[in-house]
Design a protein around this motif. Structure first.
Motif, PDB file in Angstrom:
ATOM      1  N   ASP A  39      44.403  40.814  42.387  1.00  0.00           N
ATOM      2  CA  ASP A  39      43.027  40.950  42.830  1.00  0.00           C
ATOM      3  C   ASP A  39      42.529  39.576  43.253  1.00  0.00           C
ATOM      4  N   VAL A  40      41.424  39.547  43.956  1.00  0.00           N
ATOM      5  CA  VAL A  40      40.781  38.291  44.343  1.00  0.00           C
ATOM      6  C   VAL A  40      39.367  38.302  43.787  1.00  0.00           C
ATOM      7  N   VAL A  41      39.016  37.268  43.042  1.00  0.00           N
ATOM      8  CA  VAL A  41      37.661  37.100  42.521  1.00  0.00           C
ATOM      9  C   VAL A  41      36.940  36.162  43.476  1.00  0.00           C
ATOM     10  N   LEU A  42      35.850  36.645  44.074  1.00  0.00           N
ATOM     11  CA  LEU A  42      35.164  35.906  45.129  1.00  0.00           C
ATOM     12  C   LEU A  42      33.857  35.287  44.645  1.00  0.00           C
ATOM     13  N   GLU A  43      33.354  34.361  45.444  1.00  0.00           N
ATOM     14  CA  GLU A  43      32.031  33.752  45.306  1.00  0.00           C
ATOM     15  C   GLU A  43      31.800  33.110  43.942  1.00  0.00           C
ATOM     16  N   LEU A  44      32.737  32.290  43.525  1.00  0.00           N
ATOM     17  CA  LEU A  44      32.587  31.493  42.309  1.00  0.00           C
ATOM     18  C   LEU A  44      32.006  30.132  42.686  1.00  0.00           C
ATOM     19  N   PRO A  45      31.539  29.354  41.717  1.00  0.00           N
ATOM     20  CA  PRO A  45      31.085  27.998  42.046  1.00  0.00           C
ATOM     21  C   PRO A  45      32.244  27.180  42.636  1.00  0.00           C
ATOM     22  N   THR A  53      34.875  24.290  43.540  1.00  0.00           N
ATOM     23  CA  THR A  53      35.572  23.240  42.802  1.00  0.00           C
ATOM     24  C   THR A  53      35.462  21.939  43.593  1.00  0.00           C
ATOM     25  N   LYS A  54      36.078  20.866  43.069  1.00  0.00           N
ATOM     26  CA  LYS A  54      36.069  19.588  43.784  1.00  0.00           C
ATOM     27  C   LYS A  54      36.779  19.701  45.129  1.00  0.00           C
ATOM     28  N   ARG A  55      37.765  20.589  45.213  1.00  0.00           N
ATOM     29  CA  ARG A  55      38.478  20.793  46.474  1.00  0.00           C
ATOM     30  C   ARG A  55      37.814  21.858  47.331  1.00  0.00           C
ATOM     31  N   ARG A  56      36.593  22.242  47.002  1.00  0.00           N
ATOM     32  CA  ARG A  56      35.770  23.191  47.764  1.00  0.00           C
ATOM     33  C   ARG A  56      36.317  24.624  47.744  1.00  0.00           C
ATOM     34  N   ARG A  57      37.086  24.971  46.729  1.00  0.00           N
ATOM     35  CA  ARG A  57      37.604  26.336  46.614  1.00  0.00           C
ATOM     36  C   ARG A  57      36.602  27.174  45.848  1.00  0.00           C
ATOM     37  N   ASP A  58      36.394  28.417  46.298  1.00  0.00           N
ATOM     38  CA  ASP A  58      35.355  29.247  45.711  1.00  0.00           C
ATOM     39  C   ASP A  58      35.848  30.630  45.281  1.00  0.00           C
ATOM     40  N   SER A  59      37.175  30.808  45.235  1.00  0.00           N
ATOM     41  CA  SER A  59      37.738  32.098  44.861  1.00  0.00           C
ATOM     42  C   SER A  59      39.000  31.899  44.039  1.00  0.00           C
ATOM     43  N   ILE A  60      39.391  32.953  43.329  1.00  0.00           N
ATOM     44  CA  ILE A  60      40.623  32.914  42.545  1.00  0.00           C
ATOM     45  C   ILE A  60      41.455  34.136  42.885  1.00  0.00           C
ATOM     46  N   PHE A  61      42.700  33.906  43.228  1.00  0.00           N
ATOM     47  CA  PHE A  61      43.676  34.962  43.463  1.00  0.00           C
ATOM     48  C   PHE A  61      44.375  35.197  42.118  1.00  0.00           C
ATOM     49  N   VAL A  62      44.205  36.390  41.558  1.00  0.00           N
ATOM     50  CA  VAL A  62      44.706  36.699  40.220  1.00  0.00           C
ATOM     51  C   VAL A  62      45.910  37.634  40.339  1.00  0.00           C
ATOM     52  N   VAL A  63      47.020  37.239  39.711  1.00  0.00           N
ATOM     53  CA  VAL A  63      48.233  38.063  39.682  1.00  0.00           C
ATOM     54  C   VAL A  63      48.618  38.249  38.220  1.00  0.00           C
ATOM     55  N   VAL A  64      48.765  39.516  37.776  1.00  0.00           N
ATOM     56  CA  VAL A  64      49.054  39.816  36.374  1.00  0.00           C
ATOM     57  C   VAL A  64      50.321  40.660  36.294  1.00  0.00           C
ATOM     58  N   ASP A  65      51.239  40.234  35.423  1.00  0.00           N
ATOM     59  CA  ASP A  65      52.416  41.044  35.131  1.00  0.00           C
ATOM     60  C   ASP A  65      51.989  42.154  34.185  1.00  0.00           C
ATOM     61  N   THR A 122      56.805  46.961  42.322  1.00  0.00           N
ATOM     62  CA  THR A 122      55.530  47.585  42.685  1.00  0.00           C
ATOM     63  C   THR A 122      54.397  46.581  42.539  1.00  0.00           C
ATOM     64  N   ILE A 123      53.392  46.751  43.401  1.00  0.00           N
ATOM     65  CA  ILE A 123      52.182  45.930  43.351  1.00  0.00           C
ATOM     66  C   ILE A 123      50.994  46.879  43.348  1.00  0.00           C
ATOM     67  N   VAL A 124      50.097  46.691  42.386  1.00  0.00           N
ATOM     68  CA  VAL A 124      48.874  47.485  42.307  1.00  0.00           C
ATOM     69  C   VAL A 124      47.712  46.568  42.650  1.00  0.00           C
ATOM     70  N   SER A 125      46.860  47.022  43.582  1.00  0.00           N
ATOM     71  CA  SER A 125      45.671  46.252  43.923  1.00  0.00           C
ATOM     72  C   SER A 125      44.504  47.210  44.089  1.00  0.00           C
ATOM     73  N   ASP A 126      43.332  46.652  44.304  1.00  0.00           N
ATOM     74  CA  ASP A 126      42.129  47.466  44.475  1.00  0.00           C
ATOM     75  C   ASP A 126      41.855  47.775  45.941  1.00  0.00           C
ATOM     76  N   ARG A 127      42.876  47.753  46.764  1.00  0.00           N
ATOM     77  CA  ARG A 127      42.776  48.044  48.196  1.00  0.00           C
ATOM     78  C   ARG A 127      41.868  47.042  48.915  1.00  0.00           C
ATOM     79  N   ASN A 128      41.888  45.811  48.457  1.00  0.00           N
ATOM     80  CA  ASN A 128      41.162  44.738  49.102  1.00  0.00           C
ATOM     81  C   ASN A 128      41.674  44.593  50.540  1.00  0.00           C
ATOM     82  N   ALA A 129      40.807  44.236  51.451  1.00  0.00           N
ATOM     83  CA  ALA A 129      41.198  44.094  52.856  1.00  0.00           C
ATOM     84  C   ALA A 129      42.332  43.089  53.017  1.00  0.00           C
TER      85      ALA A 129
END
Length: 135
Positions: A65-71, A73-85, A122-129
């Motif tokens: 999944d991708v978590v969007l619109e976070l504060p 970081t110093k490198r100007r990143r504002d999202s987290i790509f989350v991968v869980v086994d 297999t990969i399960v996602s929330d059908r994110n674009a």
């Protein structure tokens, strides 16, 4: 009265009125209604939810999944790509930008996950674009 679609609108009208061609008229009117078209999905559900199979080995079945619109970081990143086994519940949290395209997210996936654990079965996602097209 809200926008219920053909079946529910017809049921409500039949409680109070009788018209010779009521079903045809309701289908025609609902078919032309812009709000009905926006509210009703074209894709119909295929059935009830079914539980995912229990994985038997680590890194064969993953979810992402991708978590969007976070504060930012110093490198100007504002999202987290989350991968869980799904077997071990081990998770990777990979920083990225909200505006990253799918090829960049796929590159992150291969650089951070496939490099260490190989390609999952297999990969399960929330059908994110980001996950529906090229990825």
């Amino acid at each position: 009265m809200g926008y219920f679609g053909v079946a529910k609108t017809l049921t409500i009208l039949q409680e109070y009125f009788y018209l010779p061609h009521m079903k045809r008229d309701v289908e025609r009117i609902c078919g032309k209604c812009v709000i009905c078209k926006q509210a009703k999905s074209i894709i119909q559900p295929n059935g009830l939810y079914t539980p995912l199979p229990i994985p038997s080995e680590p890194w064969i079945n993953i979810s992402m999944d991708v978590v969007l619109e976070l504060p930012k970081t110093k490198r100007r990143r504002d999202s987290i790509f989350v991968v869980v086994d799904r077997f071990s519940k081990m998770a990777y949290f990979i920083t990225c930008h909200k505006t990253d395209d799918v090829s960049h997210v796929a590159d992150l996936f291969f650089r951070e996950i496939v490099r260490l654990h190989s390609i999952p079965r297999t990969i399960v996602s929330d059908r994110n674009a980001k996950f529906l097209s090229y990825f």
